[in-house]
Write a protein that holds these residues in place. Structure first.
Motif, PDB file in Angstrom:
ATOM      1  N   THR A   1      -3.962   4.179  -4.556  1.00  0.00           N
ATOM      2  CA  THR A   1      -3.930   3.542  -5.886  1.00  0.00           C
ATOM      3  C   THR A   1      -3.496   4.528  -6.975  1.00  0.00           C
ATOM      4  OG1 THR A   1      -5.715   2.101  -5.182  1.00  0.00           O
ATOM      5  CG2 THR A   1      -5.259   2.152  -7.539  1.00  0.00           C
TER       6      THR A   1
ATOM      7  N   SER B   1       0.838  -1.206   0.000  1.00  0.00           N
ATOM      8  CA  SER B   1       0.000   0.000   0.000  1.00  0.00           C
ATOM      9  C   SER B   1       0.873   1.256   0.000  1.00  0.00           C
ATOM     10  CB  SER B   1      -0.915   0.011   1.229  1.00  0.00           C
ATOM     11  OG  SER B   1      -0.137  -0.098   2.404  1.00  0.00           O
TER      12      SER B   1
ATOM     13  N   ASP C   1      -6.414   6.164   0.114  1.00  0.00           N
ATOM     14  CA  ASP C   1      -6.272   5.158  -0.942  1.00  0.00           C
ATOM     15  C   ASP C   1      -5.181   5.665  -1.891  1.00  0.00           C
ATOM     16  OD1 ASP C   1      -6.396   3.586  -3.185  1.00  0.00           O
ATOM     17  OD2 ASP C   1      -8.585   3.454  -3.204  1.00  0.00           O
TER      18      ASP C   1
ATOM     19  N   THR D   1      -4.347   2.217   1.911  1.00  0.00           N
ATOM     20  CA  THR D   1      -4.694   1.064   1.054  1.00  0.00           C
ATOM     21  C   THR D   1      -4.341   1.371  -0.396  1.00  0.00           C
ATOM     22  OG1 THR D   1      -6.897   1.989   0.769  1.00  0.00           O
ATOM     23  CG2 THR D   1      -6.672   0.236   2.394  1.00  0.00           C
ATOM     24  N   ALA D   2      -4.442   0.357  -1.225  1.00  0.00           N
ATOM     25  CA  ALA D   2      -4.335   0.498  -2.684  1.00  0.00           C
ATOM     26  C   ALA D   2      -4.937  -0.784  -3.242  1.00  0.00           C
ATOM     27  CB  ALA D   2      -2.883   0.651  -3.125  1.00  0.00           C
ATOM     28  N   SER D   3      -5.348  -0.757  -4.498  1.00  0.00           N
ATOM     29  CA  SER D   3      -5.977  -1.955  -5.063  1.00  0.00           C
ATOM     30  C   SER D   3      -4.945  -3.088  -5.136  1.00  0.00           C
ATOM     31  CB  SER D   3      -6.499  -1.650  -6.468  1.00  0.00           C
ATOM     32  OG  SER D   3      -5.388  -1.480  -7.338  1.00  0.00           O
TER      33      SER D   3
ATOM     34  N   GLU E   1      -2.635  -2.817  -8.182  1.00  0.00           N
ATOM     35  CA  GLU E   1      -1.610  -1.775  -8.065  1.00  0.00           C
ATOM     36  C   GLU E   1      -0.504  -2.216  -7.099  1.00  0.00           C
ATOM     37  OE1 GLU E   1      -1.036   0.956  -9.656  1.00  0.00           O
ATOM     38  OE2 GLU E   1       0.537   1.762  -8.336  1.00  0.00           O
ATOM     39  N   ARG E   2      -0.904  -2.887  -6.026  1.00  0.00           N
ATOM     40  CA  ARG E   2       0.092  -3.335  -5.038  1.00  0.00           C
ATOM     41  C   ARG E   2       1.005  -4.394  -5.641  1.00  0.00           C
ATOM     42  NH1 ARG E   2      -2.311  -5.522  -0.411  1.00  0.00           N
ATOM     43  NH2 ARG E   2      -4.446  -5.486  -1.136  1.00  0.00           N
TER      44      ARG E   2
ATOM     45  N   GLN F   1       0.133 -11.042  -7.389  1.00  0.00           N
ATOM     46  CA  GLN F   1      -1.199 -10.599  -6.974  1.00  0.00           C
ATOM     47  C   GLN F   1      -1.921 -11.703  -6.199  1.00  0.00           C
ATOM     48  OE1 GLN F   1      -3.500  -8.347  -9.808  1.00  0.00           O
ATOM     49  NE2 GLN F   1      -5.407  -8.733  -8.713  1.00  0.00           N
TER      50      GLN F   1
END
Ligand code: DC
Length: 228
Positions: free
Chosen positions: A209, A18, A207, A152-154, A157-158, A179
């Protein structure tokens, strides 16, 4: 009468990838505060257990290992990063692999292991302040922290970010594989019975992302500075 002010703590919790690590390091530098990378402690225990051929499913053996493992952080010779020394061995690179991340996540689900690491984490709270990076910094370890962030991040993306980091270290992995591993680790970290990954009450949720690191850092610094 105003009593002695407690040493301020900024907690930055969130899933892997993240951006917590990078953001925490930059924010700690900008504020001139100490930094606790609590994930490195769980990684160090996972590493020590694997080195000693301890079965990660054997909670008692892993707990004994956690209690016996000596973990120290020391600045690298050029002062640019922090080395993680596990039982006298510089394990900084080894603990960053995905295998060690999975081992860390497994040992972190054992309540007695978490308990064994509490005093060490609390000892990082020194003036002028502490930036604490982890999963349960704002919920369990420093519940009285005046500043809390949940980053956080999607998952996609992480995985992309993690892939870039690993590639830079010369490690070859696929984004799709990463992923899947990230999602499996999130699932375990968020659903374990003790200290699951979740936002602390009142935490500022960010976030990352679509946000560059500088913008995330600016939001976090603004949170601390608004109060000072
Ligand atoms: O932040 P990281 O990826 O280095 O953390 C590695 C693992 O350690 C993570 O999957 C969950 C665990 N961890 C934890 O349970 N509590 C923390 N405060 C930090 C990390």
């Amino acid at each position: 009468m105003s009593g002695i002010q407690p040493i301020p703590v900024l907690t930055i919790d969130g899933p892997s990838g993240s951006g917590k690590g990078t953001v925490s390091r930059i924010v700690a530098e900008q504020l001139g505060w100490h930094l606790l990378d609590s994930g490195a402690l769980y990684r160090a225990v996972g590493f020590a257990a694997s080195m000693a051929d301890v079965d990660l499913a054997d909670a008692e053996a892993v707990t004994r290992c956690a209690k016996a493992t000596r973990i120290t952080f020391k600045p690298s010779p050029d002062g640019r990063d922090t080395r993680v020394i596990v039982n006298g061995h510089d394990a900084s690179d080894e603990i960053r692999t995905e295998t060690c991340g999975a081992a860390a996540s497994a040992v972190a689900a054992i309540p007695a292991v978490r308990e064994a690491l509490v005093a060490k984490q609390l000892s990082f709270r020194k003036g002028p302040g502490l930036v604490a990076d982890g999963r349960d910094m704002g919920t369990v370890i420093f519940p009285d922290a005046p500043f809390k962030v949940f980053l956080t991040a999607s998952p996609a993306e992480r995985a992309k970010r993690r892939h870039k980091q690993l590639k830079e270290k010369g490690l070859s992995v696929t984004i799709s594989g990463l992923q899947r591993e990230i999602e499996a680790r999130d699932e375990r970290d968020a659903n374990r019975s003790v200290a699951p990954l979740k936002p602390a009450e009142g935490a500022l949720r960010v976030d990352s992302t679509a946000l560059p690191v500088e913008q995330v850092v600016a939001k976090v610094i603004a949170l601390v500075c608004a109060d000072r």
